[in-house]
Write an enzyme that holds these catalytic residues in place. Structure first.
Site: not given
Length: 244
Positions: A52, A110
């Site tokens: 994003d 992540y």
């Protein structure tokens, strides 16, 4: 035709995510332009993930097909010489013909970074989430552990129109605290849109007692996004490792 597997790192602050868009600057657009100029042919790169706006990557994999006979070391040097300072090619190697950065991926890890202090850190601007409230290490670790395993994560996705399966497996969700530096490491076989940021927001809501620890199970069952925590800010999130 050669298939190249390329690793890169980037700071996502100046980009509207990885994937090319018609009306905004993205990592894919910049990298494709520089790679094409080095190879002297128009190429399309296949990324391992759609990150994003504002999200970073310590290790990001993309693959590409080329007719060029450029050596991998010269690919790295040539492309890095043309890229802006916030994107760096880390490595390049020959890949099997059927390798695809996205579809060959087995798992991803992540990191979500938090600067936990009353005062902001000027050296962490856009690189970690500034969170002022005191953190209860025990409670946030217990909340993170609730997400480990195979679950339906529909309640933890911003994509209400998701037509594919929303079941995912989380292998671990660890919380490391060192002074005012907090790192949340999560590895899974795949992630829904905003899933990690919503899980982090839910953990912080548990820390603030706006959501009770034992409510997380019922949030899973409800499949209701409105019951989960807010979506944590993007600039604390980093794609850290890709597993093939």
């Amino acid at each position: 035709m050669r298939n190249l597997k390329v690793m890169m790192a980037y700071r996502g602050t100046n980009y509207h995510g990885f994937q090319r868009q018609d009306n905004a600057l993205t990592v894919q657009e910049v990298v494709e332009e520089k790679v094409s100029s080095v190879l002297n042919e128009k190429v399309v790169i296949n990324g391992c993930s759609r990150t994003d706006t504002g999200v970073h990557a310590n290790n990001y994999c993309f693959s590409l097909l080329t007719e060029s006979n450029i050596l991998p070391v010269n690919f790295v040097r040539g492309v890095n010489g043309r890229l802006p300072d916030d994107i760096s090619i880390l490595s390049c190697e020959e890949a099997e013909p059927d390798f695809h950065a996205r579809f060959s991926c087995k798992a991803k890890e992540y990191i979500y970074k938090i600067h936990n202090s009353e005062s902001k850190n000027p050296f962490e601007t856009d690189l970690s989430y500034h969170y002022r409230r005191p953190l209860d290490a025990d409670i946030i670790r217990k909340a993170a552990a609730k997400f480990v395993g195979t679950h339906d994560f529909k309640a933890f996705s911003s994509d209400s129109g998701e037509k594919n399966s929303t079941v995912r497996t989380i292998y671990y969700f660890n919380v490391e605290i060192n002074g005012d530096s907090v790192k949340m490491l999560v590895k899974g076989d795949g992630f829904l849109y905003n899933m990690i940021r919503i899980m982090v927001g839910t953990i912080l809501a548990v820390n603030e007692k706006r959501i009770q620890l034992d409510e997380i199970d019922s949030i899973f069952e409800s499949k209701d996004r409105q019951r989960a925590g807010r979506t944590a800010q993007p600039h604390g999130l980093y794609l850290n490792r890709i597993f093939y």
